[in-house]
Design a protein around this motif. Structure first.
Motif, short mmCIF file in Angstrom:
data_model
loop_
_atom_site.label_atom_id
_atom_site.label_comp_id
_atom_site.label_asym_id
_atom_site.label_seq_id
_atom_site.Cartn_x
_atom_site.Cartn_y
_atom_site.Cartn_z
N PRO A 91 -17.42 51.41 70.23
CA PRO A 91 -16.00 51.16 70.46
C PRO A 91 -15.33 52.41 71.02
N THR A 99 -22.84 57.29 77.58
CA THR A 99 -23.89 57.62 78.55
C THR A 99 -25.27 57.46 77.92
N GLY A 149 -13.59 48.39 80.48
CA GLY A 149 -12.88 49.66 80.56
C GLY A 149 -12.41 49.92 81.97
N GLU A 203 -16.10 44.53 83.13
CA GLU A 203 -14.74 44.00 83.00
C GLU A 203 -13.80 45.18 83.18
N LEU A 204 -13.18 45.30 84.34
CA LEU A 204 -12.44 46.53 84.65
C LEU A 204 -10.94 46.28 84.70
N GLY A 205 -10.27 46.91 85.60
CA GLY A 205 -8.81 46.88 85.55
C GLY A 205 -8.18 45.74 86.33
N GLY A 206 -6.85 45.79 86.43
CA GLY A 206 -6.12 44.77 87.17
C GLY A 206 -4.74 45.24 87.59
N PHE A 262 -0.86 50.57 83.07
CA PHE A 262 -1.25 50.36 81.67
C PHE A 262 -0.11 50.74 80.70
N LEU A 268 -8.15 40.39 89.16
CA LEU A 268 -8.51 39.89 87.83
C LEU A 268 -7.87 38.53 87.55
N PHE A 299 -14.08 34.51 81.82
CA PHE A 299 -13.13 35.58 82.18
C PHE A 299 -13.87 36.71 82.89
P1 NAD Z 1 -12.38 53.94 79.68
O1 NAD Z 1 -13.25 53.50 80.79
O2 NAD Z 1 -11.95 55.34 79.64
O3 NAD Z 1 -13.09 53.70 78.27
C1 NAD Z 1 -13.64 52.45 77.92
C2 NAD Z 1 -14.84 52.70 77.03
O4 NAD Z 1 -15.83 53.38 77.80
C3 NAD Z 1 -14.57 53.59 75.82
O5 NAD Z 1 -15.35 53.16 74.73
C4 NAD Z 1 -15.04 54.95 76.29
O6 NAD Z 1 -15.41 55.81 75.25
C5 NAD Z 1 -16.23 54.57 77.14
N1 NAD Z 1 -16.58 55.56 78.16
C6 NAD Z 1 -15.77 56.47 78.76
N2 NAD Z 1 -16.50 57.21 79.63
C7 NAD Z 1 -17.77 56.76 79.59
C8 NAD Z 1 -18.97 57.10 80.27
N3 NAD Z 1 -19.00 58.08 81.17
N4 NAD Z 1 -20.09 56.41 80.00
C9 NAD Z 1 -20.08 55.39 79.09
N5 NAD Z 1 -18.97 55.03 78.41
C10 NAD Z 1 -17.83 55.69 78.66
O7 NAD Z 1 -11.18 52.94 79.68
P2 NAD Z 1 -9.97 52.91 78.67
O8 NAD Z 1 -8.98 53.90 79.11
O9 NAD Z 1 -10.46 53.02 77.28
O10 NAD Z 1 -9.48 51.41 78.86
C11 NAD Z 1 -8.52 51.07 79.78
C12 NAD Z 1 -9.13 50.38 80.96
O11 NAD Z 1 -9.91 49.26 80.54
C13 NAD Z 1 -8.10 49.82 81.88
O12 NAD Z 1 -8.42 50.13 83.21
C14 NAD Z 1 -8.18 48.32 81.66
O13 NAD Z 1 -7.77 47.54 82.72
C15 NAD Z 1 -9.59 48.12 81.32
N6 NAD Z 1 -9.78 46.91 80.52
C16 NAD Z 1 -10.38 45.84 81.11
C17 NAD Z 1 -10.55 44.65 80.40
C18 NAD Z 1 -11.21 43.45 81.04
O14 NAD Z 1 -11.63 42.56 80.31
N7 NAD Z 1 -11.32 43.38 82.35
C19 NAD Z 1 -10.09 44.57 79.09
C20 NAD Z 1 -9.47 45.68 78.52
C21 NAD Z 1 -9.33 46.86 79.26
#
Ligand code: NAD
Length: 479
Positions: free
Chosen positions: A180, A217, A232, A254-257, A385, A411, A449
């Motif tokens: 998480p 990683t 993320g 599942e990324l951004g929007g 965000f 998205l 989704f």
């Molecule tokens: P983030 O990418 O920084 O982090 C997400 C997760 O990835 C965290 O658990 C983090 O610790 C991990 N992470 C970070 N760097 C990593 C690496 N180098 N290797 C592996 N894991 C790594 O994103 P965030 O700031 O936590 O979340 C916000 C983003 O997530 C927004 O862009 C949002 O749109 C996206 N999001 C997408 C969905 C979807 O279903 N499409 C749902 C929720 C959030």
């Protein structure tokens, strides 16, 4: 000691069916975004902990795979029951980690239980096909689990995103290593504990806490991990994608929007206004599926925006709108307020941090709406965000589709009109993984989704997700 109090002070990993302290012996301190005060001490995982989780998962896989499908389903159903029984505790922990309103937290807990319940009911799907090719041959396909799945979740809807990926991964016979977000790990850990109490064998669901760059990683790179499901940011998605490409393992991203909400003049404007507010303000705008670009047919643009602004102005910070998750995110949204100013946008409402003295110390901003925005500007193209909406007028259907698709993301989208033909034409033409007509978004666990373009690929939710957590084998027999 019960599970709730055990989770309160120190949060350790969950490996092989038990709590495990980090090999590094280090912990970081969580922050309550509503107050800025400390929460729990969170284990700082490293590759040694991921190795331990991978070994436990690898040991558990053959046994879990051999469970009868109905028995797997029964365990998932018991997990759903346990989530509901502990709904208030889950909500308390989620609120402490994210600051979200209680009714939002409780709705997310219920939705998380619904994932386990839904997939428990589908445990015998998908099964495969028999192919009729030639006499004397029996050819069939069967879906098989990958083995160890790495799941990495963000901070905005923590329990829900864990449940969304874990339930279909487990029901198809996989085992999981889950990481998480470092800011919001408490509900995921409680989920792991309760899953064990519900009968999930040791090693089937492991949770390793810590930073993305280290633990994330290590999970994606680990030779035992056969598939990764990531939710993320685009930036992290790219980083993970490079490792996955090297290892030739499948990914769900599942990324951004920056989702467009298209309102035609003939729409029920009361419904459209209510939904437009919900679209950009839910979870303080910290959802990938937020509707943050409001495209309005020019003749009604100004009056409609005034209506949306009036409704959004009724939202109470601290009650209807929670804080932003971290000090960094708080600073980032304020940076966008400055960018909006420099780009010449007009703040119809908001555009600043809260002025409620009772919320001082927390990371609260006012719900914000900008007009006089060009679709090519940064505030119309970049994912902020936070609870920030931009409004843009359009001239006709073609113009609306052009603007909606003029984004790196794809998205979700909304279309509001009473003309059903136009609604379907626009839905067909918008490049997005899901389009909502005369409503905005749904939490329904049944609906697949995922994204187009930079919003990612693969699908979570629905029966579709089970296809992404299993792969197909073809068996040809000659008799
Ligand atoms: P983030 O990418 O920084 O982090 C997400 C997760 O990835 C965290 O658990 C983090 O610790 C991990 N992470 C970070 N760097 C990593 C690496 N180098 N290797 C592996 N894991 C790594 O994103 P965030 O700031 O936590 O979340 C916000 C983003 O997530 C927004 O862009 C949002 O749109 C996206 N999001 C997408 C969905 C979807 O279903 N499409 C749902 C929720 C959030």
């Amino acid at each position: 000691m019960n599970t709730e109090t055990a989770a309160a002070a120190v949060l350790d990993h969950w490996i092989d069916g038990a709590s495990a302290s980090p090999a590094s012996g280090t912990y970081s301190s969580g922050t309550n975004p509503a107050t800025g005060g400390p929460t729990v001490r969170i284990a700082g995982g490293d590759p040694t902990d991921v190795d331990a989780a991978a070994a436990a998962a690898t040991r558990a896989f053959p046994g879990w795979r051999r469970f009868s499908a109905p028995e797997r389903g029964r365990i998932l159903r018991r997990i759903a029951d346990a989530i509901r029984e502990h709904a208030e505790t889950f909500a308390d922990l989620e609120i402490e980690d994210t600051g979200k309103p209680r009714r939002t937290a409780l709705a997310e807990v219920e939705n998380s239980a619904a994932y386990f319940e839904f997939y428990a009911g589908l445990v015998n799907l998908p099964v495969g096909d028999v192919l009729d090719v030639e006499p004397g041959q029996h050819i069939y396909t069967r879906r098989e689990p990958y083995g160890v799945i790495g799941i990495i979740t963000p901070w905005n809807v923590p329990l829900n995103q864990a449940a969304r990926a874990v339930a279909p991964a487990l029901v198809t016979g996989n085992v999981v290593i889950l990481k998480p977000a470092e800011t919001s790990s408490q509900t995921t850990m409680l989920l792991a504990r309760l899953s064990a109490e519900a009968g999930l064998p040791p090693g089937v669901l492991n949770v390793v806490l810590g930073s993305g760059s280290v633990v994330g990683t290590a999970i994606v790179s680990h030779p035992a991990v056969r598939k990764v499901a990531f939710t993320g940011s685009v930036q992290t998605g790219r980083t993970i994608g490079r490792i996955a490409a090297e290892r030739i393992i499948p990914l769900t991203l599942e990324l951004g929007g920056k989702s467009a909400n298209v309102v035609f003049a003939d729409a029920d404007l009361d419904v459209a206004a209510r939904e437009a507010v919900r679209a950009f303000s839910a979870n303080a705008g910290q959802v990938c599926s937020a509707g943050t670009r409001l495209l309005v047919e020019r003749p009604v643009h100004d009056a409609f925006v005034a209506r949306v602004a009036a409704l959004a102005g009724e939202l109470r910070e601290g009650e209807d709108i929670g804080p932003l998750i971290t000090r960094t995110q708080f600073a980032q949204v304020q940076e966008y307020f400055q960018i909006a100013h420099e780009e010449g946008a007009t703040a119809v409402i908001g555009g600043s941090v809260t002025d409620d003295p009772a919320l001082a110390g927390g990371f609260y901003v006012k719900p914000t709406i900008y007009s006089d925005v060009d679709n090519s500007s940064r505030i119309a193209q970049e994912e902020i965000f936070g609870p920030v909406l931009v409004t843009i007028p359009f001239d006709d259907e073609a113009d609306a589709i052009r603007l909606a698709n003029d984004s790196e993301f794809g998205l979700i989208a909304g279309v509001f009109t009473r003309d059903i033909g136009r609604a379907f034409r626009v839905a067909d033409s918008i490049e997005a993984g899901q389009v909502f007509i005369n409503t905005w978004s749904t939490g329904a666990v049944q609906t697949p989704f995922g994204g187009h373009k930079n919003s990612g690929y693969g699908r979570e939710k629905g029966i579709e997700a089970m296809l992404h957590y299993s792969h197909l084998k073809t068996v040809v027999a000659v008799y």
